[in-house]
Design an enzyme around this catalytic site. Sequence first.
Site, PDB file in Angstrom:
ATOM      1  N   GLU A 191       0.877  -1.173   0.000  1.00 51.35           N
ATOM      2  CA  GLU A 191       0.000   0.000   0.000  1.00 51.35           C
ATOM      3  C   GLU A 191       0.913   1.222   0.000  1.00 51.35           C
ATOM      4  O   GLU A 191       1.579   1.503   1.000  1.00 51.35           O
ATOM      5  CB  GLU A 191      -0.907  -0.057   1.237  1.00 51.35           C
ATOM      6  CG  GLU A 191      -2.199   0.677   1.032  1.00 51.35           C
ATOM      7  CD  GLU A 191      -2.059   2.149   1.322  1.00 51.35           C
ATOM      8  OE1 GLU A 191      -1.893   2.923   0.335  1.00 51.35           O
ATOM      9  OE2 GLU A 191      -2.099   2.533   2.475  1.00 51.35           O
ATOM     10  N   CYS A 201      -1.439   9.155   2.959  1.00 49.65           N
ATOM     11  CA  CYS A 201      -1.290   8.806   1.542  1.00 49.65           C
ATOM     12  C   CYS A 201      -2.520   9.216   0.737  1.00 49.65           C
ATOM     13  O   CYS A 201      -2.458   9.282  -0.489  1.00 49.65           O
ATOM     14  CB  CYS A 201      -1.008   7.317   1.392  1.00 49.65           C
ATOM     15  SG  CYS A 201      -2.337   6.290   2.014  1.00 49.65           S
ATOM     16  N   GLU A 250      -6.824  -3.997   0.928  1.00 47.41           N
ATOM     17  CA  GLU A 250      -7.090  -4.365   2.317  1.00 47.41           C
ATOM     18  C   GLU A 250      -8.564  -4.087   2.613  1.00 47.41           C
ATOM     19  O   GLU A 250      -9.148  -3.179   2.020  1.00 47.41           O
ATOM     20  CB  GLU A 250      -6.183  -3.548   3.257  1.00 47.41           C
ATOM     21  CG  GLU A 250      -4.700  -3.853   3.052  1.00 47.41           C
ATOM     22  CD  GLU A 250      -3.756  -2.971   3.884  1.00 47.41           C
ATOM     23  OE1 GLU A 250      -3.722  -1.744   3.636  1.00 47.41           O
ATOM     24  OE2 GLU A 250      -3.057  -3.504   4.747  1.00 47.41           O
TER      25      GLU A 250
HETATM   26  N1  LIG Z   1       1.486   5.136   2.981  1.00 45.45           N
HETATM   27  C1  LIG Z   1       2.232   5.980   2.346  1.00 45.45           C
HETATM   28  O1  LIG Z   1       1.868   6.340   1.292  1.00 45.45           O
HETATM   29  C2  LIG Z   1       3.492   6.474   2.908  1.00 45.45           C
HETATM   30  C3  LIG Z   1       4.353   7.101   2.072  1.00 45.45           C
HETATM   31  N2  LIG Z   1       5.517   7.560   2.529  1.00 45.45           N
HETATM   32  C4  LIG Z   1       6.367   8.227   1.553  1.00 45.45           C
HETATM   33  O2  LIG Z   1       7.668   7.743   1.702  1.00 45.45           O
HETATM   34  C5  LIG Z   1       8.557   8.811   1.914  1.00 45.45           C
HETATM   35  C6  LIG Z   1       9.687   8.340   2.776  1.00 45.45           C
HETATM   36  O3  LIG Z   1       9.210   7.958   4.046  1.00 45.45           O
HETATM   37  P1  LIG Z   1       9.904   6.743   4.776  1.00 45.45           P
HETATM   38  O4  LIG Z   1       9.626   6.725   6.210  1.00 45.45           O
HETATM   39  O5  LIG Z   1      11.339   6.740   4.388  1.00 45.45           O
HETATM   40  O6  LIG Z   1       9.103   5.516   4.135  1.00 45.45           O
HETATM   41  P2  LIG Z   1       9.556   4.049   4.030  1.00 45.45           P
HETATM   42  O7  LIG Z   1       8.812   3.385   2.959  1.00 45.45           O
HETATM   43  O8  LIG Z   1      11.032   3.980   3.968  1.00 45.45           O
HETATM   44  O9  LIG Z   1       9.139   3.466   5.470  1.00 45.45           O
HETATM   45  C7  LIG Z   1       7.990   2.703   5.736  1.00 45.45           C
HETATM   46  C8  LIG Z   1       8.369   1.493   6.565  1.00 45.45           C
HETATM   47  O10 LIG Z   1       9.227   0.649   5.815  1.00 45.45           O
HETATM   48  C9  LIG Z   1      10.408   0.353   6.542  1.00 45.45           C
HETATM   49  N3  LIG Z   1      11.510   0.151   5.611  1.00 45.45           N
HETATM   50  C10 LIG Z   1      12.316   1.092   5.052  1.00 45.45           C
HETATM   51  N4  LIG Z   1      13.229   0.507   4.260  1.00 45.45           N
HETATM   52  C11 LIG Z   1      12.990  -0.834   4.302  1.00 45.45           C
HETATM   53  C12 LIG Z   1      13.598  -1.961   3.687  1.00 45.45           C
HETATM   54  N5  LIG Z   1      14.642  -1.836   2.875  1.00 45.45           N
HETATM   55  N6  LIG Z   1      13.089  -3.173   3.950  1.00 45.45           N
HETATM   56  C13 LIG Z   1      12.034  -3.331   4.772  1.00 45.45           C
HETATM   57  N7  LIG Z   1      11.434  -2.301   5.394  1.00 45.45           N
HETATM   58  C14 LIG Z   1      11.888  -1.059   5.158  1.00 45.45           C
HETATM   59  C15 LIG Z   1      10.570   1.560   7.445  1.00 45.45           C
HETATM   60  O11 LIG Z   1      11.426   1.285   8.522  1.00 45.45           O
HETATM   61  C16 LIG Z   1       9.124   1.816   7.844  1.00 45.45           C
HETATM   62  O12 LIG Z   1       8.752   0.925   8.873  1.00 45.45           O
HETATM   63  C17 LIG Z   1       7.687   9.911   2.502  1.00 45.45           C
HETATM   64  O13 LIG Z   1       8.226  11.162   2.298  1.00 45.45           O
HETATM   65  C18 LIG Z   1       6.417   9.706   1.749  1.00 45.45           C
HETATM   66  O14 LIG Z   1       6.488  10.343   0.510  1.00 45.45           O
HETATM   67  C19 LIG Z   1       5.889   7.410   3.828  1.00 45.45           C
HETATM   68  C20 LIG Z   1       5.067   6.805   4.731  1.00 45.45           C
HETATM   69  C21 LIG Z   1       3.768   6.309   4.338  1.00 45.45           C
HETATM   70  N1  LIG Z   2      -2.436   3.930   4.348  1.00 51.71           N
HETATM   71  C1  LIG Z   2      -2.650   5.186   4.722  1.00 51.71           C
HETATM   72  C2  LIG Z   2      -3.870   5.584   5.131  1.00 51.71           C
HETATM   73  C3  LIG Z   2      -4.983   4.689   5.315  1.00 51.71           C
HETATM   74  C4  LIG Z   2      -6.125   5.128   5.790  1.00 51.71           C
HETATM   75  C5  LIG Z   2      -7.253   4.241   6.075  1.00 51.71           C
HETATM   76  O1  LIG Z   2      -7.133   3.019   6.012  1.00 51.71           O
HETATM   77  O2  LIG Z   2      -8.296   4.761   6.407  1.00 51.71           O
HETATM   78  C6  LIG Z   2      -1.472   6.080   4.702  1.00 51.71           C
HETATM   79  O3  LIG Z   2      -1.613   7.274   4.909  1.00 51.71           O
HETATM   80  O4  LIG Z   2      -0.369   5.578   4.517  1.00 51.71           O
END
Ligand SMILES: NC(=O)C1=CN([C@@H]2O[C@H](COP(=O)(O)OP(=O)(O)OC[C@H]3O[C@@H](n4cnc5c(N)ncnc54)[C@H](O)[C@@H]3O)[C@@H](O)[C@H]2O)C=CC1
Ligand SMILES: N/C(=C\C=C\C(=O)O)C(=O)O
Length: 487
Positions: free
Chosen positions: A253, A287, A468
Amino acid sequence: MAATKTLLTLENFIGGKFLPCNSYIDSYDPSTGEVYCRVPDSGKAEIEAAVEAARDAFPGWSARSPQERSQVLTQLADLLEESLEEFAQAEAKDQGKTITLARTVDIPRAVQNFRFFASSILHHTSECTQMEPVGCLHYTVRTPVGIAGLISPWNLPLYLLTWKIAPAMAAGNTVIAKPSELTSVTAWMLCKLLPKAGVPPGVVNIVFGTGPRVGEALVSHPEVPVISFTGSQPTAERITQLSAPHCKKLSLELGGKNPAIIFEDANLEECIPATVRSSFANQGEICLCTSRIFVQKSIYSEFLKRFVEATRKWKVGIPSDPSASMGALISKAHLEKVRSYVKKACAEGAQILCGEGVDKLSLPPRNQAGYFMLPTVITGIKDESCCMKEEIFGPVTCVVPFDSEEEVIKRANNVKYGLAATVWSSNVGRVHRVAKKLQSGLVWTNCWLIRELNLPFGGMKSSGIGREGAKDSYDFFTEIKTITVKH
Ligand SMILES: NC(=O)C1=CN([C@@H]2O[C@H](COP(=O)(O)OP(=O)(O)OC[C@H]3O[C@@H](n4cnc5c(N)ncnc54)[C@H](O)[C@@H]3O)[C@@H](O)[C@H]2O)C=CC1
Ligand SMILES: N/C(=C\C=C\C(=O)O)C(=O)O
C-alpha cells in the site's frame, strides 16, 4: 550518561516477553527537535528469535476457532479503548500530530480495527459446487498462511499497524510486526496489553528498528511467507526484490498524488473546508491527502480566494494545543524535503499564495526547533512540474484551472500514482461518469475519507498491489484450497 537515563527506552516484544537490545536508535520529539526516546536497533538475531516464537505459537493459535480468536481481539479492543487517552498523548508526542487528531481519529480507529476484524472473521463463507455426471462435490477451505511479516510507516502509526495486525491474527496467523523506527512508542505500549487480552506468547511479536537492518531481515526470512507493507514506493521495490526468491505473498500500500476535481456546480460551502482538510490533515502526511486541485475555470478565482482564506485559518500549533488543526512534521529531513518542493515551485515561476515563505509562523520558544511549517498553496504551476507529479507528503497543495470534463480526467490520470481522488459536483451523472474514468483505487465524491472498512482499500499503478478490507485482508492472510470428494 545521565541524560540517557531519563529517555524512554523501548524493548522488543518476542515470545510474550520484553527483551532489551544491544544497540538503540534515538527517536525525536517532532515538536521540539529533541531526542526523547530510544528505539531498539534490531537486526537478524532478533528476527530469528521472533520467527522461532511465532513458529512455536502457530499450531495453537491457528487451531483456535474464529470465535475464540474473535474474543481475544475484542478484549484487545476493549483494553485499548480503556487507555485511549494515554495512547493518544503518546501518539501525538511521538508523531507530531495534534492531540485532537490522535484522540478522535488515530486511536479510535486502532480500536475499531480490532473490533472490526473480530466481527468480520465470523462471517466468511466458503464455496461449494457439484459435478453430477461424475459424482463429485467440490468445496474450498481457507487456512492461515503462517507467520505474517507486517511493516508499517510513521504517519498513522498505531492506526496502520493495527489495520494489519488485526486481520492477520483474526485469520489465525502469527505475526512479526515492524513499526517505523520514527514512531515506535504506541506499538510498544500495545505489547503491554497483549497478555492481558489473552494473546498467547509468540502470536504477536513486535521487533523495532530500521528498514535496512531489521525490515530487510524480516522480508528476506524464508519462514515468513507473507508480507504486508505500507510506505513508500522505493521501499516497496526493495521488498519486492527481496521477496522474489521466496515467491512471497505481497500486499503493498504505497503513495499517491491525489487529485481533487472541482466542477463549477460544486457546493463550495462543503467543498472548501473538506478540501482544506483533505490537503492538510495530519500535516498532509496521509497517503490519501489531496495534492493537486483542479478547479473549473468559471469558478477558479472565487475558489482560490476562498480556499486560501480557509487555509490561513488552518492553525499550526504544538500537538498538545486543542485548538490546533495541524502539528509538526515527522522529522527534520522530511521538513527539508517538503520545503524543497516549495523552493522548486518558486524557481519554476509558480506563485505561493499562502504559507511557506509568505506568512509568519508563530511558535512558543520551546518549539522553535520543532519541525513545523505552514499549510502552503501553490498556483501558476505546470502539470509537468515535480510538485504536480511527485508525492510531497506534507502540507503543500497545488491549485490549477481546467476547462472540460474530458480534459480534467486526462490530466488527473497523468501521474504514475493511482490511489485516491475526490470529485466535487452536484450533477449525479457526472459524478458517476468521472469516478469510473479516474485511474484511482478510491474515489470520494462530495466528501473525503469516509471509510467503509468492509470494502477494498488500495491503489492502482505505482500506488500498490492488492487491497485491504474485510474480504480482501481475509483472502490475503489465508491460503485457499479446493477439495474434490467423489461419492
Ligand atoms: N502510505 C504511504 O503512502 C506512505 C508514504 N511515505 C512516503 O515515503 C517517503 C519516505 O518515508 P519513509 O519513512 O522513508 O518511508 P519508508 O517506505 O522507507 O518506510 C515505511 C516502513 O518501511 C520500513 N523500511 C524502510 N526501508 C525498508 C527496507 N529496505 N526493507 C524493509 N522495510 C523497510 C521503514 O522502517 C518503515 O517501517 C515519505 O516522504 C512519503 O512520501 C511514507 C510513509 C507512508
Ligand atoms: N495507508 C494510509 C492511510 C490509510 C487510511 C485508512 O485506512 O483509512 C497512509 O496514509 O499511509
